[in-house]
Write an enzyme that holds these catalytic residues in place. Structure first.
Site, mmCIF file in Angstrom:
data_model
loop_
_atom_site.group_PDB
_atom_site.id
_atom_site.type_symbol
_atom_site.label_atom_id
_atom_site.label_comp_id
_atom_site.label_asym_id
_atom_site.label_seq_id
_atom_site.Cartn_x
_atom_site.Cartn_y
_atom_site.Cartn_z
ATOM 1 N N ASP A 173 0.858 -1.179 0.000
ATOM 2 C CA ASP A 173 0.000 0.000 0.000
ATOM 3 C C ASP A 173 0.904 1.242 0.000
ATOM 4 O OD1 ASP A 173 -2.167 1.654 -0.095
ATOM 5 O OD2 ASP A 173 -3.245 0.714 1.562
HETATM 6 C C1 BGC Z 1 -5.064 3.218 -0.033
HETATM 7 C C2 BGC Z 1 -5.223 2.138 -1.087
HETATM 8 C C3 BGC Z 1 -5.014 2.711 -2.462
HETATM 9 C C4 BGC Z 1 -3.664 3.388 -2.532
HETATM 10 C C5 BGC Z 1 -3.345 3.953 -3.888
HETATM 11 C C6 BGC Z 1 -3.803 4.050 -0.242
HETATM 12 O O1 BGC Z 1 -3.793 5.178 0.560
HETATM 13 O O2 BGC Z 1 -5.035 2.607 1.234
HETATM 14 O O3 BGC Z 1 -6.486 1.561 -0.963
HETATM 15 O O4 BGC Z 1 -5.124 1.711 -3.423
HETATM 16 O O5 BGC Z 1 -3.650 4.442 -1.587
HETATM 17 O O6 BGC Z 1 -4.094 5.070 -4.175
#
Ligand code: BGC
Length: 735
Positions: free
Chosen positions: A257
């Site tokens: 993530d």
């Molecule tokens: C979120 C994810 C997301 C990623 C990319 C993160 O802050 O937890 O769900 O896919 O950002 O945007």
């Protein structure tokens, strides 16, 4: 040698680490940004993957740098969050979960994939498979609601939809099952907080959705930000390596993530970026999103002998294989090569309206306040969500940020061009200013009905949007009080339309309003969809995929609770209950009314005794005894009353839909393979056990409203355990 082996043999360490790095490209940054990356990194091969780059123009321009100017010409992988539609926004996932319709779940994902791919994308960070039983947690909006079995159905449908039959097609995206795993039970509902749950809950509630996504062939997976029982998921060897790669055989790409590898330092398991990189790599994380830990840390770790080149190569191989499967080596420009015709976009909007209408849940409809009668010519539409078109999109609007969305007011005006529609906000979504209430409520005079549009701002749910009191914000309840008092004095009905990314705690509003609709966030066609339901153009058919609490203190509240040794008994002091609120939810899982009324007839279950290889057939006859055509969702639950471990009071095992005209009767048939009645035994291994199981069928998880029959599970003929049991001795180990 294969293309991938040849490439790996030629790659420098920097080029390899480039393939393991994904950087935001400044479109919709969602967290800390690593400064210093530029298009030069693509050319020199030190950056192989991007997120948030949208549009065929920019993405092809970046792709050209990689393919035509970098030494090895490896194409970029470009991904974006497509949580509920790309440019054409569908209802938020929580709302869509309430469709209970596998084909529609798949269709919206397919359409979102086609639209995203036409924008040059090859990957999306969806579906989100976090079962949520806590409405305080804002990310509840992004997921399937409270039920693990429902989650497995959604997982399969979404993976099929995003990936299509052929990952290399110009209309397919690599899906990403996230957030692995058990992100939702964060302590006290506060986003990013720690998670402490039992191994049983992990396996029964949180892993099945991911297992289903892997069985459906999901190409990538994202570990959650959170710490699970003392081990941050980004570094979780038992779950990432042993369960996912080992037990489940997942050989797709694991992408961290956003900034999660670096956050291992905040979790306190890594002293520096080198430690963090080593932990993530050892756990099996292939791609580092936005931490720059792999590029900075792995060269040092390699030198120190803490990681091996073979470990790095294994990750590179998985990334290159994904790019190959996506067809990027063969034609990196196929996605976004041809603009979509306007007719496709128009059809997609029609689908968005259909899905939005079907996602609305009619929670209450006293005295048939809805649909509004054709004689209702003067409407008073008040509340801060009435004319709030951008709020309709909900959280995670993706590339739909600048696309138009229809407000309730606009939808009603379009649906009822000859009606007199008066409008005032009355109050803002939040804040203390109540000065507009009186003037807004004065608009009720002379109206035929009041439509109160209340709820949350779109950004009150989604990531980092936890609410300790998930109720009506600001002075909205005061507006509802004044409006309902005035309406009652005038003898006109009040219809409350509630927008939220979660079930809200609204017992007072539910009491006051004649009709109450959960409109969640419905996307770009929201206003038309709400008007479709209010005017009776369609009968509402959405069902809530989460229980609605009466009070925040009931959270977590869900139908799959285990029985208490002292079940609630109002007459007995020492039983499991509250002093100040009932145990039951305000609205149970599965609840949702329509404009018809369904009478359930006899429940038939065959065979009454079944072995492990048999399938149960459950049939129930229904009649629409109401005055309007409507669609019913019939739920199938089971209860294993006596087992070696305590089993939930209800377990969802099926659903089916039936549309009936007034007076019409029909039958719903559901099949339940006995293998679905296995449970995790004392050793957490799947166990099939002979004995009685109750089959319960009805319109929601409200226990009192379910038809029930008991069946008997028996050992299959020749089954060693059955033979042993009949002979009266314990089956041997391994039987
Ligand atoms: C979120 C994810 C997301 C990623 C990319 C993160 O802050 O937890 O769900 O896919 O950002 O945007």
């Amino acid at each position: 040698m294969s293309r991938i082996d040849t490439l790996i043999a030629q790659m420098t360490l920097a080029e390899k680490l480039g393939q393991l790095t994904m950087t935001a490209s400044g479109y919709a940054v969602t967290g800390p940004v690593i400064a210093g990356d530029s298009t030069q990194s693509i050319i020199d091969g030190s950056l192989g993957n991007l997120l948030n780059m949208v549009g065929p123009g920019p993405s092809h321009e970046m792709q050209r740098l990689a393919v035509e100017q970098s030494r090895l010409g490896i194409p970029l992988l470009i991904g974006l969050d497509i949580i509920h539609g790309h440019r054409t926004l569908f209802p938020i996932p929580l709302a869509e979960a309430g469709l209970f319709d596998d084909a529609l779940w798949e269709r919206t994902a397919r359409e979102a994939a086609r639209e995203g791919a036409a924008d040059g994308l090859a990957m999306t960070f969806a579906p989100m498979l976090d079962v949520s039983r806590d409405p305080r947690w804002g990310r509840t909006a992004e997921g399937p609601g409270e039920d693990p079995w429902l989650n497995t159905r959604i997982a399969r449908a979404k993976v099929r939809g995003f990936q299509g039959g052929d990952l290399s097609s110009a209309e397919s995206l690599a899906a990403c099952a996230k957030h692995f795993v058990a992100y939702s039970p964060v302590n006290a509902g506060r986003d990013y907080a720690e998670v402490d749950i039992s191994e049983r809950t992990l396996r029964e509630v949180h892993l099945p959705g991911f297992a289903a996504s892997i069985e459906a062939g999901v190409a990538t997976l994202m570990p959650s930000f959170t710490d699970l029982n003392g081990v941050p998921m980004t570094a979780h060897v038992p779950l990432l390596r042993d369960w996912l790669r080992g037990e489940m055989g997942f050989d797709g790409v694991i992408v961290s993530d956003y900034h999660a590898i670096a956050e291992l330092m905040n979790h306190g398991v890594a002293a520096n970026l080198v430690d963090a990189a080593v932990l993530a790599l050892k756990a099996g994380v292939d791609v580092d999103m936005m931490s720059d830990a792999y590029r900075k840390g792995l060269p040092v770790a390699l030198e120190q002998g803490r990681v091996t080149m073979a470990e790095i190569d294994a990750c590179v191989r998985r990334v290159l294989r994904l790019k190959e499967r996506l067809g990027l080596f063969d034609d990196p420009y196929r996605r976004g090569a041809t603009p979509e015709p306007a007719s496709v976009v128009a059809e997609r909007h029609a689908l968005a309206r259909e899905i939005a209408g079907k996602s609305i849940v009619l929670l209450k409809n006293e005295h048939d306040a809805l649909p509004l009668p054709p004689t209702a010519k003067k409407l008073c539409v008040i509340g801060p969500l009435a004319d709030a078109h951008t709020e309709m999109k909900g959280p995670w609007w993706g590339a739909g940020e600048h696309e138009p969305a229809v407000s309730v007011l606009a939808g009603l005006r379009a649906a009822l061009p000859r009606a007199e529609i008066r409008h005032a906000d009355g109050v803002a979504i939040d804040g203390d200013d109540a000065s507009g209430i009186e003037a807004a409520v004065a608009l009720c005079d002379g109206a035929d009905a009041v439509v109160l549009c209340l709820g949350e701002r779109a950004t009150m749910s989604g990531e980092a949007a936890s609410r300790a009191t998930p109720a009506l914000p600001g002075r909205q309840q005061a507006l509802a009080d004044a409006a309902t008092t005035r309406a009652r004095a005038l003898g006109i009905p009040v219809v409350a339309v509630l927008f939220s990314g979660r079930p809200l705690v609204v017992p007072r509003l539910a009491e006051q309003a004649d009709a109450l609709l959960a409109a969640w966030f419905l996307g770009c066609e929201a206003g038309h969809a709400v008007a479709d339901v209010l005017t009776g153009r369609i009968s509402p058919s959405g069902r809530t995929p989460m229980s609605w609490p009466r009070a925040v203190g009931q959270v977590p509240i869900f139908f799959g609770q285990r029985p208490s040794g002292r079940p609630m008994n109002p007459a007995d002091y020492f039983t499991s209950k509250y002093h100040d609120v009932e145990n039951t939810p305000l609205y149970p899982f599965g609840h949702g009314l329509g404009y018809g009324r369904f009478a359930y007839d006899e429940l038939q279950v065959e065979p009454q005794r079944l072995g492990e290889s048999d399938t149960l057939e459950v049939r129930v006859a229904l009649r629409n005894v109401g005055a309007r055509a409507a669609e019913e969702t019939v739920f199938l639950f089971v209860r294993d009353k006596v087992a070696q471990v305590t089993r939930p009071l209800l377990e969802l095992k099926g659903y089916a839909k039936l549309s009936l005209q007034p007076g019409e009767a029909g039958t719903v048939t559901l099949e339940l393979p006995a293998t679905e009645l296995r449970y995790l035994g004392p050793d957490l291994q799947p166990l099939y056990e002979a004995g009685e199981v109750e089959i319960l069928v009805g319109a929601s998880a409200e226990l009192g409203g379910l038809l029930r029959q008991t069946i008997e599970l028996i050992w299959d003929v020749g089954d060693a355990r059955g033979v042993a049991e009949r002979a009266g001795f314990e089956p041997a180990e391994g039987c």
